[in-house]
Design a protein around this motif. Structure first.
Motif, PDB file in Angstrom:
ATOM      1  N   VAL A 188       0.867  -1.225   0.097  1.00 51.29           N
ATOM      2  CA  VAL A 188      -0.011   0.136  -0.030  1.00 51.29           C
ATOM      3  C   VAL A 188       0.866   1.175   0.103  1.00 51.29           C
ATOM      4  CG1 VAL A 188      -2.007  -0.845   1.186  1.00 51.29           C
ATOM      5  CG2 VAL A 188      -0.466  -0.028   2.742  1.00 51.29           C
ATOM      6  N   ALA A 189       0.266   2.152  -0.587  1.00 53.52           N
ATOM      7  CA  ALA A 189       1.021   3.612  -0.691  1.00 53.52           C
ATOM      8  C   ALA A 189       0.333   4.455   0.573  1.00 53.52           C
ATOM      9  CB  ALA A 189       0.801   4.352  -1.886  1.00 53.52           C
ATOM     10  N   VAL A 190       1.238   4.980   1.520  1.00 55.72           N
ATOM     11  CA  VAL A 190       0.585   5.664   2.590  1.00 55.72           C
ATOM     12  C   VAL A 190       0.816   7.252   2.184  1.00 55.72           C
ATOM     13  CG1 VAL A 190       0.673   6.039   4.856  1.00 55.72           C
ATOM     14  CG2 VAL A 190       1.098   3.740   4.058  1.00 55.72           C
ATOM     15  N   ILE A 225      -5.948  17.954  12.548  1.00 56.04           N
ATOM     16  CA  ILE A 225      -5.527  16.503  12.802  1.00 56.04           C
ATOM     17  C   ILE A 225      -5.119  15.914  11.370  1.00 56.04           C
ATOM     18  CG2 ILE A 225      -7.158  15.934  14.607  1.00 56.04           C
ATOM     19  CD1 ILE A 225      -8.945  14.660  12.548  1.00 56.04           C
ATOM     20  N   VAL A 226      -4.330  15.034  11.675  1.00 54.22           N
ATOM     21  CA  VAL A 226      -3.586  14.232  10.155  1.00 54.22           C
ATOM     22  C   VAL A 226      -4.396  13.044  10.228  1.00 54.22           C
ATOM     23  CG1 VAL A 226      -1.272  13.429   9.480  1.00 54.22           C
ATOM     24  CG2 VAL A 226      -1.519  15.450  10.960  1.00 54.22           C
ATOM     25  N   ALA A 227      -4.464  12.801   8.932  1.00 54.22           N
ATOM     26  CA  ALA A 227      -5.277  11.350   8.790  1.00 54.22           C
ATOM     27  C   ALA A 227      -4.418  10.818   7.476  1.00 54.22           C
ATOM     28  CB  ALA A 227      -6.556  11.660   7.942  1.00 54.22           C
ATOM     29  N   TYR A 228      -3.988   9.577   7.483  1.00 55.88           N
ATOM     30  CA  TYR A 228      -3.319   8.807   6.713  1.00 55.88           C
ATOM     31  C   TYR A 228      -4.345   8.080   5.701  1.00 55.88           C
ATOM     32  CZ  TYR A 228       0.786   9.673   9.607  1.00 55.88           C
ATOM     33  OH  TYR A 228       1.700  10.485  10.391  1.00 55.88           O
ATOM     34  N   SER A 229      -3.764   7.955   4.478  1.00 54.54           N
ATOM     35  CA  SER A 229      -4.863   7.009   3.516  1.00 54.54           C
ATOM     36  C   SER A 229      -4.091   6.086   3.179  1.00 54.54           C
ATOM     37  CB  SER A 229      -5.205   8.006   2.506  1.00 54.54           C
ATOM     38  OG  SER A 229      -5.975   8.968   2.740  1.00 54.54           O
ATOM     39  N   LEU A 241      -7.880   1.516   0.705  1.00 59.44           N
ATOM     40  CA  LEU A 241      -8.182   0.263   1.642  1.00 59.44           C
ATOM     41  C   LEU A 241      -8.409   0.777   2.951  1.00 59.44           C
ATOM     42  CD1 LEU A 241      -5.364  -2.179   0.732  1.00 59.44           C
ATOM     43  CD2 LEU A 241      -7.476  -2.185  -0.035  1.00 59.44           C
ATOM     44  N   GLY A 242      -8.142   1.915   3.630  1.00 62.06           N
ATOM     45  CA  GLY A 242      -8.391   2.191   4.707  1.00 62.06           C
ATOM     46  C   GLY A 242      -7.428   3.472   5.212  1.00 62.06           C
ATOM     47  N   TYR A 243      -7.734   3.738   6.549  1.00 63.20           N
ATOM     48  CA  TYR A 243      -7.309   5.064   7.076  1.00 63.20           C
ATOM     49  C   TYR A 243      -6.537   5.101   8.183  1.00 63.20           C
ATOM     50  CZ  TYR A 243     -10.666   6.865   3.517  1.00 63.20           C
ATOM     51  OH  TYR A 243     -11.120   7.348   2.682  1.00 63.20           O
TER      52      TYR A 243
END
Lengths: 365, 192
Positions: free
Chosen positions: B49-51, B79-83, B91-93
């Motif tokens: 996965v690429a984050v 806030i920081v959210a990663y994809s 796929l998710g966060y």
């Protein structure tokens, strides 16, 4: 003008720098306390006593280094020579947490023996009074200056290992065992360094097992008394299933040279002291109200302990071979506040039995 | 006079130096945290996965709503959210957060599937001397499969561990806050 700019930029830089530093340091204040009402069964009147008022101050210097302390006032005020009332520094240490595997701790520490000596906030034990095994056999609150390491060796397995100033045999006696031998970091003599430690195994969220020890001489290098080597070995287990919570603690203490110590101090200390207790508590509130976050525990505890389990050349006193039953309830409106009510039956091998009613409140934050 | 100017110069340079060092130290900690977060998310969603990360600003009303529903506050407005993306599909966060233990902060990550179900909770930095039991598998597995519909009451829905009560409560309230936040900002998260 140029100097004004210089001064202003210095002030600005200092402000920015101090904000950055402050964001890494933080002080935490907390505390706990407990009010007790004790009424012996019989002719005597009861007594109300705010037994413990404790303030914590903790400080985080950076991500690894912190300070923790506990300052306690017992029995609301210190007046004259009334026994028991005191202000005492119960814990004060620097904690250098390098990583999960190892940390260093130095200052006034608690020997990590049993459960209550380490975790004694009123909301985490049942009964108004602490178990007597945790008073008489494990002399809580047991504290001493020392240094040591702690950490986790594998997931679920934690250790604590400390060297601290030891106990003094001159304070040991028949009724309270080693309790009177504590120096409590009050001009403590380091002449009998003692090795203490604990291993914890967290098998699951439901089961936690612990084993602890405290080993060292007690006669302050007085050759005529021998070494007075004391070994304290303890094991404990905590199990919870659904609304049921079980706790078992056992302690075995062996004191070498008790005969010589008794010849000098004449206080009848035992060669062996032993104690254990089992406790079961059940939170039945979820059956009455499914959504509640309050808890109402009914509990029972059986304790057996003897400070003269083995003696040499003295006669063991049957009054000291004690067992106790405590039955009661703990109502917890939040996880850190508690209202307690219990009844205790104090029995002994001499059959001079007594009873006591206790009511209490407790909090910690 | 020259001497005075010289000493001023010295003081100023020293202060600039201190300030830069502080910034660099803080920057390094952030970088380490980001790589730890990416590493943790790859464990949850697969190495391929690429984050990527994006910042989201919470409005006053959103923060109020989050507190009402989760009983805990975000420390900052941003806030920081990663994809986590595999080719073109998300796929998710991941959300990284700090909660206060007894004295020190606990830094942890919550990995969520599309839809808001917890894949796992990972403790990225545990700095407290006591309460480290919350990093154990036996504790963390309790969160898996939970979403914002779960109440996550500490001690009831998420079991306590003796000796770790403060850390258990802190992380449980934090996870509940992240689940609540996800529900509020999920449309913004899904925008490319």
């Amino acid at each position: 003008m140029r100097s004004l700019i210089h001064i202003l930029s210095i002030i600005f830089l200092l402000a920015v720098a101090s904000t950055a530093l402050r964001s890494q340091e933080a002080t935490t204040v907390g505390g706990y306390g407990e009010l007790h009402y004790n009424e012996p069964d019989g002719d005597k009147a009861g007594q109300l006593d705010f037994h413990r008022f404790v303030l914590y101050i903790g400080h985080s210097f950076n991500e690894q280094l912190s300070f923790k302390s506990e300052l306690e006032l017992e029995h609301t005020k210190v007046e004259g020579t009334k026994s028991g009332s005191e202000i005492s520094l119960e814990q004060a240490y620097l904690d250098w947490h390098f990583n999960q595997s190892i940390g260093l701790r130095a200052g006034i520490l608690l020997p990590p023996v049993g459960i209550i000596n380490q975790f004694h906030e009123p909301s985490i034990f049942h009964g108004v009074e602490r178990p007597n095994v945790d008073r008489t056999i494990i002399p809580s609150t047991w504290r001493e200056s020392g240094v040591g390491i702690y950490g986790s060796v594998a997931e679920g397995i934690n250790y604590q290992l400390y060297v601290m100033a030891g106990l003094k045999a001159s304070g040991f006696d028949s009724t309270s065992g080693i309790r009177g031998g504590r120096q409590s970091s009050f001009y403590s003599s380091p002449i009998n360094p003692t090795f203490t430690g604990r291993f914890d195994y967290t098998a699951s969220t439901d089961l936690k097992l612990g084993g602890s020890f405290f080993l060292g001489n007690t006669t302050e290098a007085n050759d005529s008394l021998g070494g007075g080597f004391l070994s304290v070995l303890s094991a404990d287990a905590q199990y919870s299933y659904d609304n049921l919570a079980l706790r078992v603690v056992g302690v075995l203490e062996n004191l070498a040279d008790a005969e010589l110590i008794n010849k000098k101090y004449k206080k009848g200390v035992g060669d062996q002291m032993i104690g254990y207790y089992v406790e079961a508590a059940y939170n039945f509130l979820p059956h009455l109200c499914e959504e509640t976050e309050h808890a109402l525990y009914a509990f029972g505890r059986y304790e057996k302990y003897n400070t003269q389990a083995k003696v040499t050349n003295i006669t063991a006193n049957p009054l000291l071979d004690r067992n106790e039953i405590t039955l009661g309830v703990s109502y917890k409106p939040t996880y850190n506040t508690v209202f307690k009510f219990d009844y205790q039956f104090f029995n002994n091998a001499a059959e001079k039995n007594t009873k006591q009613l206790n009511i209490g409140i407790g909090y910690n934050f | 006079m020259l001497l005075i100017h010289g000493s001023r110069f010295f003081v100023l340079s020293t202060l600039y130096f201190v300030l830069c060092t502080l910034t660099i130290v803080e920057g390094t900690a952030q970088t380490i945290l980001q790589s730890k977060a990416a590493e943790s998310l790859k464990k949850l969603f697969g190495d391929s996965v690429a984050v990527s990360s994006a910042k989201f600003v919470l409005s006053g009303d959103e923060k109020k709503l989050i507190f009402e529903r989760s009983k805990s506050h975000w420390l900052s407005d941003t806030i920081v959210a990663y994809s986590c993306k595999n080719k073109n599909s998300v796929l998710g966060y991941g959300f990284v957060d700090d909660v206060k233990g007894k004295v020190q902060f606990i830094t942890y990550l919550v990995g969520l599937k599309q839809g808001g179900e917890i894949v796992d909770v990972d403790v990225l930095a545990y700095r407290e001397a006591y309460g480290g039991e919350i990093t154990y598998e036996t504790f963390r597995k309790q969160f898996r499969g939970k979403d914002s519909n779960d109440k996550l009451v500490p001690g009831r829905d998420i079991k306590n561990i003796s000796g770790a009560t403060i850390s258990v409560r802190a992380i449980t309230l934090g996870v509940k806050r992240i689940l609540t936040t996800y529900e509020l900002i999920k449309e913004r998260l899904e925008k490319p």
